[in-house]
Design a protein around this motif. Sequence first.
Motif, PDB file in Angstrom:
ATOM      1  N   ASN A  84       0.838  -1.203   0.000  1.00  0.00           N
ATOM      2  CA  ASN A  84       0.000   0.000   0.000  1.00  0.00           C
ATOM      3  C   ASN A  84       0.870   1.249   0.000  1.00  0.00           C
ATOM      4  N   SER A  85       0.266   2.357  -0.328  1.00  0.00           N
ATOM      5  CA  SER A  85       0.967   3.655  -0.361  1.00  0.00           C
ATOM      6  C   SER A  85       2.273   3.542  -1.140  1.00  0.00           C
ATOM      7  N   LEU A  86       2.186   2.963  -2.293  1.00  0.00           N
ATOM      8  CA  LEU A  86       3.389   2.720  -3.086  1.00  0.00           C
ATOM      9  C   LEU A  86       4.052   4.016  -3.523  1.00  0.00           C
ATOM     10  N   LYS A  87       5.371   3.964  -3.578  1.00  0.00           N
ATOM     11  CA  LYS A  87       6.186   5.111  -3.955  1.00  0.00           C
ATOM     12  C   LYS A  87       7.007   4.757  -5.194  1.00  0.00           C
ATOM     13  N   PRO A  88       7.428   5.747  -5.957  1.00  0.00           N
ATOM     14  CA  PRO A  88       8.270   5.454  -7.120  1.00  0.00           C
ATOM     15  C   PRO A  88       9.517   4.646  -6.758  1.00  0.00           C
ATOM     16  N   GLU A  89      10.061   4.877  -5.568  1.00  0.00           N
ATOM     17  CA  GLU A  89      11.259   4.133  -5.164  1.00  0.00           C
ATOM     18  C   GLU A  89      10.986   2.666  -4.852  1.00  0.00           C
ATOM     19  N   ASP A  90       9.726   2.259  -4.861  1.00  0.00           N
ATOM     20  CA  ASP A  90       9.388   0.842  -4.715  1.00  0.00           C
ATOM     21  C   ASP A  90       9.481   0.096  -6.048  1.00  0.00           C
ATOM     22  N   THR A  91       9.715   0.825  -7.119  1.00  0.00           N
ATOM     23  CA  THR A  91       9.838   0.202  -8.435  1.00  0.00           C
ATOM     24  C   THR A  91      11.011  -0.771  -8.462  1.00  0.00           C
TER      25      THR A  91
END
Length: 122
Positions: A84-91
């Motif tokens: 949840n609350s995904l961020k670009p740095e989770d790519t």
Amino acid sequence: QVTLVESGGGLVQAGGSLRLSCATSERTRNIGAMGWFRQAPGKERQFVAAIGWSGSFTYYADSVKVRFTISRDNSKNTVYLEMNSLKPEDTAVYYCAAGPELTVVGSAYRYWGQGTQVTVSS
């Protein structure tokens, strides 16, 4: 030989959610601990989360605590990663890993899946 197959990756906007699944060819109860790792382009593989065979114990990387939840359903031989609350740095490409020891150390896991791509756009 245990086979792991990840699914559920895809493209999502920042703030969105995805649920990854990892189906195993062997009873997860027999495999032991399972974990999720990720690798972004040009970076080393990074620990994300791990869960003991019963599901009672879990570990998370600080960067995903609160946002991600690992769980397992031994009756379905499947492990999940709710993001949840995904961020670009989770790519990254997310990999499922299996047993036997509950640890954050990737080299301690015996079996690995092929990975599923998660892309978070800003």
